[in-house]
Design an enzyme around this catalytic site. Structure first.
Site, PDB file in Angstrom:
ATOM      1  N   HIS A  12       0.829  -1.211   0.000  1.00  0.00           N
ATOM      2  CA  HIS A  12       0.000   0.000   0.000  1.00  0.00           C
ATOM      3  C   HIS A  12       0.861   1.257   0.000  1.00  0.00           C
ATOM      4  O   HIS A  12       1.764   1.406   0.833  1.00  0.00           O
ATOM      5  CB  HIS A  12      -0.881  -0.043   1.262  1.00  0.00           C
ATOM      6  CG  HIS A  12      -1.891   1.045   1.355  1.00  0.00           C
ATOM      7  ND1 HIS A  12      -2.129   1.726   2.522  1.00  0.00           N
ATOM      8  CD2 HIS A  12      -2.756   1.554   0.436  1.00  0.00           C
ATOM      9  CE1 HIS A  12      -3.096   2.609   2.323  1.00  0.00           C
ATOM     10  NE2 HIS A  12      -3.495   2.527   1.062  1.00  0.00           N
ATOM     11  N   GLU A  39       0.934  -0.426  -4.855  1.00  0.00           N
ATOM     12  CA  GLU A  39      -0.175   0.506  -5.089  1.00  0.00           C
ATOM     13  C   GLU A  39       0.304   1.908  -4.759  1.00  0.00           C
ATOM     14  O   GLU A  39       1.079   2.091  -3.810  1.00  0.00           O
ATOM     15  CB  GLU A  39      -1.365   0.133  -4.188  1.00  0.00           C
ATOM     16  CG  GLU A  39      -2.611   0.990  -4.383  1.00  0.00           C
ATOM     17  CD  GLU A  39      -2.743   2.193  -3.477  1.00  0.00           C
ATOM     18  OE1 GLU A  39      -3.694   2.958  -3.647  1.00  0.00           O
ATOM     19  OE2 GLU A  39      -1.861   2.401  -2.591  1.00  0.00           O
ATOM     20  N   ASP A  41      -0.860   6.466  -5.363  1.00  0.00           N
ATOM     21  CA  ASP A  41      -1.933   7.413  -5.677  1.00  0.00           C
ATOM     22  C   ASP A  41      -1.417   8.488  -6.629  1.00  0.00           C
ATOM     23  O   ASP A  41      -0.418   9.146  -6.329  1.00  0.00           O
ATOM     24  CB  ASP A  41      -2.421   8.073  -4.382  1.00  0.00           C
ATOM     25  CG  ASP A  41      -2.822   7.052  -3.336  1.00  0.00           C
ATOM     26  OD1 ASP A  41      -3.802   6.332  -3.572  1.00  0.00           O
ATOM     27  OD2 ASP A  41      -2.140   6.961  -2.293  1.00  0.00           O
ATOM     28  N   HIS A  54      -1.258  11.339  -1.900  1.00  0.00           N
ATOM     29  CA  HIS A  54      -2.544  10.793  -1.467  1.00  0.00           C
ATOM     30  C   HIS A  54      -3.568  11.889  -1.185  1.00  0.00           C
ATOM     31  O   HIS A  54      -4.681  11.876  -1.711  1.00  0.00           O
ATOM     32  CB  HIS A  54      -2.352   9.939  -0.202  1.00  0.00           C
ATOM     33  CG  HIS A  54      -3.626   9.351   0.311  1.00  0.00           C
ATOM     34  ND1 HIS A  54      -4.485  10.042   1.148  1.00  0.00           N
ATOM     35  CD2 HIS A  54      -4.205   8.156   0.095  1.00  0.00           C
ATOM     36  CE1 HIS A  54      -5.526   9.285   1.430  1.00  0.00           C
ATOM     37  NE2 HIS A  54      -5.384   8.135   0.800  1.00  0.00           N
ATOM     38  N   GLU A 114      -3.630   4.034  -8.499  1.00  0.00           N
ATOM     39  CA  GLU A 114      -4.920   4.580  -8.058  1.00  0.00           C
ATOM     40  C   GLU A 114      -5.029   6.024  -8.528  1.00  0.00           C
ATOM     41  O   GLU A 114      -4.195   6.862  -8.170  1.00  0.00           O
ATOM     42  CB  GLU A 114      -5.078   4.502  -6.535  1.00  0.00           C
ATOM     43  CG  GLU A 114      -6.486   4.967  -6.162  1.00  0.00           C
ATOM     44  CD  GLU A 114      -6.726   5.208  -4.685  1.00  0.00           C
ATOM     45  OE1 GLU A 114      -6.057   4.596  -3.837  1.00  0.00           O
ATOM     46  OE2 GLU A 114      -7.617   6.042  -4.409  1.00  0.00           O
TER      47      GLU A 114
HETATM   48  O1  G3P Z   1      -6.236   1.450  -3.543  1.00  0.00           O
HETATM   49  C1  G3P Z   1      -6.465   0.987  -2.259  1.00  0.00           C
HETATM   50  C2  G3P Z   1      -6.303   2.079  -1.227  1.00  0.00           C
HETATM   51  O2  G3P Z   1      -5.130   2.770  -1.466  1.00  0.00           O
HETATM   52  C3  G3P Z   1      -7.448   3.024  -1.195  1.00  0.00           C
HETATM   53  O3  G3P Z   1      -7.419   3.890  -0.114  1.00  0.00           O
HETATM   54  O4  G3P Z   1      -7.126   6.125   0.839  1.00  0.00           O
HETATM   55  O5  G3P Z   1      -5.269   4.504   0.958  1.00  0.00           O
HETATM   56  O6  G3P Z   1      -5.867   5.530  -1.206  1.00  0.00           O
HETATM   57  P1  G3P Z   1      -6.361   5.058   0.121  1.00  0.00           P
HETATM   58 MG    MG Z   2      -4.527   4.490  -2.589  1.00  0.00          MG
END
Ligand code: G3P
Ligand code: MG
Length: 251
Positions: A12, A39, A41, A54, A114
């Protein structure tokens, strides 16, 4: 069901909680611990550069202040995105998508991009992230997996790069998940693991979709989700839920 070439465990925000999120140093950390997929953002700067962050504001994860949408990439890049996490990460910056592509390629890790638009920039962010991802990862297997909580962003991504795989993200899986994922031709549904149960996972799988659960930091919960048929676990605890976690015998 479309081929799903992705590993079962996803780091993450790059390196989970072991490095500053959404930085190259985070990706290095995830790869060093053996993770095969990251993953992160992605959003647009004021001058339309795709970069990693993020939040809407830069305050929490850098030494800057204010909304990212009103800053140029040069301004964003000048910020220290590492010291807030630890002084050993001083000087880390918010990387561009192009830099992330290079780092993922050199470390041989797959990407879940993402799409995290600044407020009001959903369509242009979805379009530009998808177009750049298709260009940057054009010679790479597996293809990057695009996801977003924003329906409008994912719709724009579909139109800009129809061949890239897409996953709709939900905090709470809504009643209309079938219609939405079908309209977006998604390969997967990504959900907060607390909104999933065994029946719902079965229904989603029966609809021909893969399931990614985030953010799963408890090993027992990760095992249970995998037993239900969840295909990918996105975790901060890459030190505990590592790449081979599901193959290893329960401890
Ligand atoms: O993509 C999964 C996760 O990253 C979604 O939540 O807020 O951590 O971007 P967040
Ligand atoms: Mg995310």
């Amino acid at each position: 069901m479309r081929i799903w070439p992705y590993p079962a465990i996803v780091a993450h925000r790059g390196g989970g909680k072991l490095a500053p999120e959404n930085t190259l140093e985070g990706i290095d950390t995830g790869a060093r611990l053996g993770l095969k997929m990251i993953e992160f953002d992605a959003k647009l700067s004021a001058d339309d550069v795709v970069f990693l962050l993020h939040d809407d504001d830069v305050d929490r994860t850098s030494n800057g202040h204010g909304p990212a949408k009103s800053m140029t990439y040069a301004q964003l890049r000048a910020l220290d995105a590492g010291s807030w996490f630890g002084k050993e990460f001083a000087g880390a910056h918010m990387p561009t998508l192009a830099e992330v592509r290079e780092r993922c390629a050199s470390l041989n890790v797959a990407a879940n991009i993402e799409i995290k638009p600044c407020p009001g920039r959903e369509v242009e962010t979805g379009e530009q992230v998808a177009r750049e991802a298709a260009r940057l990862w054009n010679d790479v297997e597996p293809e990057p997996l695009l996801s977003s909580f924003s329906y409008a962003a994912l719709e724009a991504a579909r139109d800009a790069a129809p061949d890239l795989p897409r996953g709709m993200l939900y905090e709470r899986v809504p009643a209309e998940w079938r219609e939405q994922t079908a309209a977006l031709a998604c390969v997967s549904l990504h959900a907060d693991h607390r909104s999933l149960d065994e029946t719902l996972v079965r229904e989603i799988k029966h609809a021909g979709l893969r399931v990614l659960a985030y953010t799963v930091n408890d090993p027992e919960r990760a095992r249970l989700l995998a037993q239900w048929g969840v295909d990918a676990i996105c975790t901060d605890r890459i030190d505990v839920i590592g790449a081979n976690f599901l193959e290893d015998a329960p401890k």
